[in-house]
Design a protein around this motif. Structure first.
Motif, mmCIF file in Angstrom:
data_model
loop_
_atom_site.group_PDB
_atom_site.id
_atom_site.type_symbol
_atom_site.label_atom_id
_atom_site.label_comp_id
_atom_site.label_asym_id
_atom_site.label_seq_id
_atom_site.Cartn_x
_atom_site.Cartn_y
_atom_site.Cartn_z
ATOM 1 N N SER A 65 0.830 -1.195 0.000
ATOM 2 C CA SER A 65 0.000 0.000 0.000
ATOM 3 C C SER A 65 0.864 1.243 0.000
ATOM 4 N N SER A 66 1.930 1.199 0.768
ATOM 5 C CA SER A 66 2.851 2.358 0.828
ATOM 6 C C SER A 66 3.456 2.643 -0.530
ATOM 7 N N VAL A 67 3.841 1.602 -1.235
ATOM 8 C CA VAL A 67 4.440 1.764 -2.559
ATOM 9 C C VAL A 67 3.459 2.405 -3.515
ATOM 10 N N VAL A 68 2.216 1.932 -3.442
ATOM 11 C CA VAL A 68 1.177 2.478 -4.311
ATOM 12 C C VAL A 68 0.988 3.950 -4.047
ATOM 13 N N LEU A 115 1.563 7.086 -6.616
ATOM 14 C CA LEU A 115 0.501 8.041 -6.926
ATOM 15 C C LEU A 115 0.985 9.467 -6.701
ATOM 16 N N LEU A 116 1.663 9.669 -5.588
ATOM 17 C CA LEU A 116 2.172 11.018 -5.275
ATOM 18 C C LEU A 116 3.190 11.484 -6.312
ATOM 19 N N LEU A 117 4.041 10.545 -6.721
ATOM 20 C CA LEU A 117 5.047 10.897 -7.735
ATOM 21 C C LEU A 117 4.386 11.285 -9.043
ATOM 22 N N MET A 118 3.357 10.533 -9.437
ATOM 23 C CA MET A 118 2.663 10.840 -10.692
ATOM 24 C C MET A 118 2.033 12.214 -10.640
ATOM 25 N N VAL A 119 1.402 12.507 -9.510
ATOM 26 C CA VAL A 119 0.767 13.828 -9.352
ATOM 27 C C VAL A 119 1.818 14.929 -9.411
ATOM 28 N N GLY A 120 2.948 14.665 -8.688
ATOM 29 C CA GLY A 120 4.021 15.688 -8.664
ATOM 30 C C GLY A 120 4.617 15.934 -10.036
ATOM 31 N N ILE A 121 4.852 14.836 -10.763
ATOM 32 C CA ILE A 121 5.460 14.977 -12.098
ATOM 33 C C ILE A 121 4.520 15.722 -13.022
ATOM 34 N N THR A 122 3.230 15.326 -12.981
ATOM 35 C CA THR A 122 2.247 15.979 -13.850
ATOM 36 C C THR A 122 2.172 17.462 -13.544
#
Length: 615
Positions: free
Chosen positions: A59-62, A66-73
């Motif tokens: 769950s932590s990895v997921v 998700l946070l990385l995807m949001v940050g990159i976007t």
């Protein structure tokens, strides 16, 4: 159970979306996913039960993904719109700046800076590291590179290359583009030379590198295959002269002179090359001492180039060298009729007039000739005679200025020491002691036998016998000055038989009787005589005066050398350097009689005594 299943399905979807970013899982989680897909009936944990450690880690990895995807976007959008967030720094990726060298190729760069192990590298730290690396790169290339930072200038593409700037086209006033000027044709080159220009240049390189024998062979080959090529024959003549100098061969020098003549006789020879060949031929003939042959060559040149001032001037010099001053005078007058103001003709015509004794008129030619500074006018003899003419016409201050100017231009050793045939390293002073001159033994012999020497001279003083002759160098201003020569240019005169005892004493002085740049003679000067200030021709000798009859009545007799005035004593030797300006006054009531003995300068070597040209 439904929540757990949904979570697992979400994880698998994310796996597929990110290309296996989270494929590295524990064995337990992998087994649960496999059983879920196979429809296993195994009971799943109750909702109120705690998840296993493996499930919690997944769950932590997921969540992190998700946070990385949001940050990159968000970073991409913000960078594109505001240009304020460096999304690559945000995710720990550093962009290497593109360094373009002068050749347009990116140099090999060092590895990118990596975040610290703790993952604490901030955006500011990364920028500092970038700047340090850029500075180091610039230092390594010594300022010869250009830096292109695409991250800071989003309007420029990474792959773009610098455009070459087009030089503005120069146009004339009417707006047209001027045609390129062609180099003027070489006046020394014939049409027969053009097909072999490359070979001629190669042979010339050998000549310039002092490879005379190889150059001669190369030119001879060209002459054999191209007998009508003037430049090939001229090059052969030049290489022969160079080889003659290297081998000290008069035979090769004769061949060289003939080769220059062959150049001039070619029908294909351009006029400029013909003139150059014949002038050089005459120069080589003069070098050999063939003065009349050189005169004939220059006479031929004057016929072919009757209005060429250089040719005519050289013809005038040829007449001077064989003593035909009147013909030389006519030639230089012709030059000035054709080319008024020619400096070379002016100084030479002034020199001839000065020698004849017309001091005032000689200045009219010498002064403008010397001040023209033209080639061939800056010689010591012209300054020498101009200063002398000025002095004799009572323009003494101007004479002094000319002598100073000659010394400043390196034509004289000093304003007082104006001899023209010098060995530069010799020490100089107006007056010398016997010890300085290294003639102590000579002085003792002369002073010991001075009465014998005097008595023999007095017996020869009968004017009717004609042994004492008038000075012939035009040095006398007033009065009477006569001389009786015993040795000259290192050779014994027949007059020695009349004064055998004196000559017997002199024969014990080899540096005197063997001095090829000096004389031994009696000198008698009558009352009322004044000798103009003058200098001897060379600094290679010193002059000894032995006093035989020295009157003390009236104002006596005096000798000035440079700015030092002295007198003679009977039975004593006075030594001075006659390359310094000296002047004599005889204001006594009776004659003055001395013996003049020239000796080699003490610094002259044995070899120089053998090889120096006699004067």
């Amino acid at each position: 159970m439904q929540g757990t299943s949904d979570a697992r399905q979400t994880m698998e979807s994310q796996d597929e979306l990110h290309g296996g970013v989270v494929r590295q899982r524990g064995n337990v989680m992998g087994k649960n996913i496999q059983e879920q897909n196979n429809g296993s009936n195994e009971t799943t944990p109750e909702p109120n039960k705690e998840l296993s450690p493996t499930s919690s880690k997944g769950s932590s990895v997921v969540l992190i993904l998700l946070l990385l995807m949001v940050g990159i976007t968000w970073g991409i959008a913000a960078t594109a719109y505001f240009g304020v967030v460096d999304y690559k720094v945000l995710v720990g990726i550093k962009e290497t700046e593109k360094v373009v060298t002068e050749r347009g190729e990116p140099p090999v760069m060092s590895q990118d800076n990596q975040p610290s192990k703790e993952g604490e590298t901030t955006n500011e730290n990364m920028k500092t590291a970038d700047k340090d690396e850029r500075d180091n790169t610039l230092k390594q290339t010594e300022g010869k590179v250009k830096v292109k930072d695409t991250a800071q200038d989003p309007t420029k593409s990474k792959n773009s290359t610098p455009k070459k700037t087009k030089k503005p086209t120069t146009k004339t006033t009417d707006g047209t583009v001027p045609k390129k000027k062609k180099n003027p044709p070489d006046p020394l080159t014939s049409e027969k030379d053009i097909p072999i220009l490359k070979q001629l240049r190669e042979a010339e390189k050998l000549l310039k590198s002092k490879q005379a024998a190889k150059a001669k062979a190369a030119y001879q080959k060209l002459v054999s295959s191209n007998p009508e090529s003037p430049m090939a024959r001229f090059g052969k003549a030049e290489s022969l002269f160079q080889q003659a100098e290297q081998e000290r061969s008069n035979k090769l020098l004769q061949e060289c002179i003939q080769a220059y003549n062959e150049v001039a006789e070619l029908a294909t020879c351009p006029p400029a090359l013909k003139k150059k060949a014949l002038l050089t031929k005459a120069e080589r003939q003069t070098f050999l001492g063939h003065l009349r042959a050189a005169l004939l060559t220059k006479t031929q040149l004057a016929r072919d180039f009757p209005n060429d001032e250089k040719v005519l001037n050289q013809l005038g010099v040829a007449y001077l060298m064989i003593g035909q001053n009147d013909k030389a005078k006519q030639v230089f007058e012709t030059v000035l009729d054709i080319h008024p103001g020619d400096g070379f003709a002016l100084v030479h015509l002034g020199f001839i007039i000065k020698i004849k004794g017309d001091w005032m008129k000689s200045i009219e030619y010498l002064l403008p000739g010397v001040t023209s500074l033209e080639e061939g006018t800056q010689e010591g003899k012209f300054y020498f005679h101009l200063g002398d003419a000025l002095y004799r016409t009572n323009r003494t201050k101007e004479a002094d200025e000319i002598y100073k100017l000659g010394a400043e231009r390196g034509l004289f050793r000093s304003k007082f020491q104006r001899s023209l045939y010098n060995v530069e390293r010799l020490q100089s002073r107006p007056f010398w002691t016997p010890q300085q001159a290294k003639v102590v033994d000579y002085v003792k012999k002369l002073e010991k036998n001075w009465k014998t020497i005097r008595d023999e001279a007095l017996k020869m003083m009968d004017v009717k016998k004609g042994l004492f002759v008038n000075e012939d160098e035009n040095l006398r201003n007033t009065g009477e000055w006569r001389q009786f020569t015993l040795y000259q240019r290192g050779k014994k005169d027949a007059a020695c038989s009349r004064v055998p005892k004196t000559c017997s004493i002199l024969e014990q002085m080899p540096n005197a009787v063997g001095c090829t740049r000096g004389q031994v003679k009696y000198s008698i000067m009558m009352p009322g005589t004044h000798i103009w200030p003058h200098t001897g021709p060379t600094n290679c000798r010193l002059r000894m005066h032995l006093g035989l009859v020295i009157p003390t009545t009236g104002d006596g007799v005096r000798l000035r050398c440079a700015d030092d005035i002295r007198t003679w004593e009977e039975g004593k030797v006075l030594i001075f350097d006659d390359s310094f300006e000296h002047e004599v006054w005889q204001q006594a009531d009776t004659f003055r009689l001395i013996l003049i003995v020239d000796v080699w300068h003490p610094d002259i070597t044995k070899r120089e005594k053998r090889t120096l040209t006699p004067i």
